[in-house]
Design an enzyme around this catalytic site. Structure first.
Site, PDB file in Angstrom:
ATOM      1  N   ASP A  99       0.808  -1.210   0.000  1.00 42.96           N
ATOM      2  CA  ASP A  99       0.000   0.000   0.000  1.00 42.96           C
ATOM      3  C   ASP A  99       0.846   1.267   0.000  1.00 42.96           C
ATOM      4  OD1 ASP A  99       0.913  -0.542   2.564  1.00 42.96           O
ATOM      5  OD2 ASP A  99      -1.067  -0.904   3.404  1.00 42.96           O
TER       6      ASP A  99
ATOM      7  N   ASN B 197      -7.700  -3.410  14.040  1.00 47.01           N
ATOM      8  CA  ASN B 197      -9.086  -3.740  13.662  1.00 47.01           C
ATOM      9  C   ASN B 197      -9.117  -4.900  12.654  1.00 47.01           C
ATOM     10  OD1 ASN B 197      -8.155  -2.577  11.330  1.00 47.01           O
ATOM     11  ND2 ASN B 197      -9.539  -0.822  11.350  1.00 47.01           N
TER      12      ASN B 197
ATOM     13  N   HIS C 228      -7.254  -5.132   9.940  1.00 53.10           N
ATOM     14  CA  HIS C 228      -6.941  -4.814   8.536  1.00 53.10           C
ATOM     15  C   HIS C 228      -5.627  -5.460   8.106  1.00 53.10           C
ATOM     16  CE1 HIS C 228      -4.910  -0.795   9.857  1.00 53.10           C
ATOM     17  NE2 HIS C 228      -3.951  -1.644   9.506  1.00 53.10           N
TER      18      HIS C 228
ATOM     19  N   GLU D 115      -9.753  -2.218   5.182  1.00 55.62           N
ATOM     20  CA  GLU D 115     -10.387  -1.923   6.466  1.00 55.62           C
ATOM     21  C   GLU D 115     -11.674  -2.736   6.639  1.00 55.62           C
ATOM     22  OE1 GLU D 115      -8.879  -0.171   8.597  1.00 55.62           O
ATOM     23  OE2 GLU D 115      -8.064   1.696   7.821  1.00 55.62           O
TER      24      GLU D 115
HETATM   25  C1  F6R Z   1       1.497  -1.671   6.198  1.00 50.96           C
HETATM   26  C2  F6R Z   1       0.139  -2.153   6.253  1.00 50.96           C
HETATM   27  C3  F6R Z   1      -0.665  -2.213   7.511  1.00 50.96           C
HETATM   28  C4  F6R Z   1       0.133  -2.614   8.750  1.00 50.96           C
HETATM   29  C5  F6R Z   1      -0.768  -2.672   9.975  1.00 50.96           C
HETATM   30  C6  F6R Z   1      -0.004  -3.008  11.241  1.00 50.96           C
HETATM   31  O1  F6R Z   1       1.993  -1.713   4.876  1.00 50.96           O
HETATM   32  O2  F6R Z   1      -0.354  -2.474   5.245  1.00 50.96           O
HETATM   33  O3  F6R Z   1      -1.702  -3.143   7.308  1.00 50.96           O
HETATM   34  O4  F6R Z   1       0.734  -3.847   8.529  1.00 50.96           O
HETATM   35  O5  F6R Z   1      -1.389  -1.420  10.149  1.00 50.96           O
HETATM   36  O6  F6R Z   1       0.857  -1.962  11.524  1.00 50.96           O
HETATM   37  P1  F6R Z   1       1.955  -2.046  12.690  1.00 50.96           P
HETATM   38  O7  F6R Z   1       2.934  -3.070  12.255  1.00 50.96           O
HETATM   39  O8  F6R Z   1       2.552  -0.667  12.740  1.00 50.96           O
HETATM   40  O9  F6R Z   1       1.218  -2.434  13.925  1.00 50.96           O
END
Ligand code: F6R
Length: 242
Positions: free
Chosen positions: A67, A136, A138, A143
């Site tokens: 992303d 959540n 994702h 989301e």
């Molecule tokens: C990052 C991404 C997000 C993160 C997720 C967890 O490229 O796509 O889905 O993997 O938000 O983030 P952290 O590792 O910061 O808890």
């Protein structure tokens, strides 16, 4: 689904890096799907260390990231482009021309998503997809929703994600409100999926996503249907799982 229990963050990072290394050694010209966020940072550090020791060669590797924020320039230190260069690409011998992220500066969402889908198709699909897990549920920026989105799309980030990201920006107003993300079908088509999770704050979502019902309300739950998923989680993240 295979769950690998790690002692702590360092151990999780090492185990995840081992799996990625094995992929690169077994197939030097593989396509790695990569993630940003705080969880994989230790994994990238470990890969860089092994590269520096001469144990890893990224010379033929292609990467596609999950992303990118919409509207952040590549020079912005909060863009995922910047993150990937900072944490990995500038530190190993990957060919920069073979590293891909959605184009956050393309204002036309349809155009940006179509272009990224074409890139993913042109590299021949993903051999190993690395994922972090949002609070959540994702994955990428997919989301909670009523449906699973198949391919790259533009998302409005939820309040909880915007708040979680606020720590990286001077103020909440500067946090981007939209992002381009790979879709669930693309993630599910990866040959292998590696999820890294760390910390007690992720324990509840680990239980819901990997041991609860499969629902687009918890997008990561769909991974239960993938043929080859490894979740590497530390003890704290697994603390609610028997
Ligand atoms: C990052 C991404 C997000 C993160 C997720 C967890 O490229 O796509 O889905 O993997 O938000 O983030 P952290 O590792 O910061 O808890």
């Amino acid at each position: 689904m295979k769950i690998v229990k790690a002692k702590d963050y360092k151990d999780m990072s090492r185990k995840a890096a081992n799996i990625i290394s094995a992929q690169v050694i077994m197939k030097p010209n593989c396509v790695l799907g990569l993630a940003t966020g705080s969880t994989p940072i230790g994994t990238y550090e470990q890969l860089v260390e092994w590269y520096n020791q001469g144990d890893l060669d990224f010379g033929q590797v292609t990467t596609v990231n999950l992303d990118e924020y919409k509207g952040l320039t590549k020079e912005n230190d909060q863009s995922y482009y910047y993150f990937m260069n900072d944490k990995l690409f500038s530190k190993v011998n990957v060919n920069k021309e073979r590293t891909f992220l959605p184009d956050g500066m393309e204002p036309d969402s349809e155009k940006a998503c179509k272009a990224y889908n074409e890139i993913i198709a042109s590299v021949g699909g993903i051999d190993l997809q690395l994922l972090g897990l949002g609070h959540n549920g994702h994955i990428g920026f997919n989301e909670p929703a009523d449906t699973f989105e198949a391919e790259t799309h533009c998302v409005d980030l939820t309040e909880s994600t915007i708040k979680a990201n606020q720590r990286f920006f001077a103020s909440i107003d500067e946090v981007p409100k939209q992002a381009y993300t790979m879709g669930i079908k693309t993630i599910m088509q990866a040959n292998k999926v590696l999820v890294v999770v760390s910390g007690e704050d992720k324990a509840k979502i680990v239980k819901e996503a990997f041991f609860g019902p499969i629902t687009p309300r918890v997008q990561a739950s769909v991974l239960q249907l993938h043929k080859d998923v490894i979740v590497v989680a530390d003890e704290a993240a697994l603390s609610l799982v028997k």
